[in-house]
Write an enzyme that holds these catalytic residues in place. Sequence first.
Site, PDB file in Angstrom:
ATOM      1  N   ASP A  15      49.816  43.082  43.742  1.00  0.00           N
ATOM      2  CA  ASP A  15      49.763  43.095  42.272  1.00  0.00           C
ATOM      3  C   ASP A  15      50.093  41.703  41.742  1.00  0.00           C
ATOM      4  O   ASP A  15      49.488  41.221  40.781  1.00  0.00           O
ATOM      5  CB  ASP A  15      50.780  44.120  41.744  1.00  0.00           C
ATOM      6  CG  ASP A  15      50.403  44.690  40.389  1.00  0.00           C
ATOM      7  OD1 ASP A  15      49.563  44.086  39.720  1.00  0.00           O
ATOM      8  OD2 ASP A  15      50.971  45.716  39.996  1.00  0.00           O
ATOM      9  N   HIS A 207      55.382  47.224  34.547  1.00  0.00           N
ATOM     10  CA  HIS A 207      55.198  45.795  34.268  1.00  0.00           C
ATOM     11  C   HIS A 207      56.201  45.453  33.164  1.00  0.00           C
ATOM     12  O   HIS A 207      56.613  46.316  32.377  1.00  0.00           O
ATOM     13  CB  HIS A 207      53.746  45.503  33.883  1.00  0.00           C
ATOM     14  CG  HIS A 207      52.842  45.554  35.087  1.00  0.00           C
ATOM     15  ND1 HIS A 207      52.415  44.422  35.727  1.00  0.00           N
ATOM     16  CD2 HIS A 207      52.341  46.590  35.790  1.00  0.00           C
ATOM     17  CE1 HIS A 207      51.663  44.765  36.767  1.00  0.00           C
ATOM     18  NE2 HIS A 207      51.608  46.079  36.830  1.00  0.00           N
ATOM     19  N   CYS A 238      47.441  42.275  35.743  1.00  0.00           N
ATOM     20  CA  CYS A 238      46.249  43.004  36.165  1.00  0.00           C
ATOM     21  C   CYS A 238      45.052  42.277  35.583  1.00  0.00           C
ATOM     22  O   CYS A 238      45.030  41.979  34.393  1.00  0.00           O
ATOM     23  CB  CYS A 238      46.290  44.456  35.681  1.00  0.00           C
ATOM     24  SG  CYS A 238      44.758  45.335  36.051  1.00  0.00           S
TER      25      CYS A 238
END
Length: 297
Positions: A15, A207, A238
């Site tokens: 990620d 997040h 992202c």
Amino acid sequence: MQPKFVKVVEVGARDGLQNECSVSTQDKVSLINALAKAGVKHLEAGAFVSPKWVPQMADSSDVLGQIDKSELTTFSALTPNLKGAELAFNAGANEFAIFTAASEAFTQKNINCSIDESITRFQPVMDFAKQHNIPVRGYVSCVMGCPYDGAVSLDTVVKVTKKLLAMGCYEVSLGDTIGVGTPQSTEQLLNALLEQVSADKLAVHFHDTYGQALANVYTALNMGIKTVDSAVAGLGGCPYAAGASGNLATEDLIYMLNGLGIEHGIDLEMLAQAGWQISEALNKQPTSKVSLALKAK
Ligand code: HMG
Ligand code: MG
């Protein structure tokens, strides 16, 4: 109600680095090896997605091929379809992750299909995984809000989570992709889910865009959640959620778990060093306050 042990799923190498353009394969391998040495037992090592969509993950086979493997450590990879699962298996991933969302617009932008179509595409991945005894984790993105559609229905989150579990995922990670959740919305989300799904089957993946991730994790722990995703140095974002910042920093999570007396098996100093090493390669500082404080000592 708080767990005695928290399973930390380190997602920094996937990620975190999927948004970074110029990280060498060697830097990724060094990061994963350093994290494993620090005691991290669950590492997301790459993504077998289309290299045209996310070129940053195009070297995932090389990364998985070059890291120091240990049977005691999970090296997982994103596998959106059968092609991804076959490539991940051949590269030595010992866990797969399938990923969809609670928002139609995000699912279209992220994986080019509807939520229902994504579930259909995952079935061959599940069949392949079963054949090879590979555990599969599920992700539901946008559980607290969508960058395109705004508010997301809790009913949809519950429905998609249950579908992933019903098709054989051993756990589902709830992604606050754009980091808009607060402790109150975390409580509402988990209240809705825990009516129908056991806490053992859920993980949280915040997040930290609005600085709420640690408070949200604390809320989730108090509600019995035992698995938390985070990224060393607060890496992340992202590619299909503009403005979304990194994940909760693993260093900040570990410092809080230490303060709560919750076990996790990770050496904070070694973890922070791994975070500095990759941050130097990226020519930036970790966003983890704990990491900065440790460095300043
Ligand atoms: P598509 O274009 O609909 O797929 O993409 P397709 O089957 O039509 O294939 C198109 C091309 O891609 C073909 O190549 C395929 O071979 C190739 P061409 O013939 O044009 O040369 N292809 C692949 N190549 C390598 N590996 C594969 C693969 N599949 C097809 N597995 C697809 C559909 C899902 C592949 C695409 O949309 C994609 O790769 N999306 C990337 C999504 C992504 O990685 N997003 C970021 C991760 S999710 C995230 O960050 C959220 C999370 O952290 C939780 C949270 O925070 O919420 C997990
Ligand atoms: Mg994420």
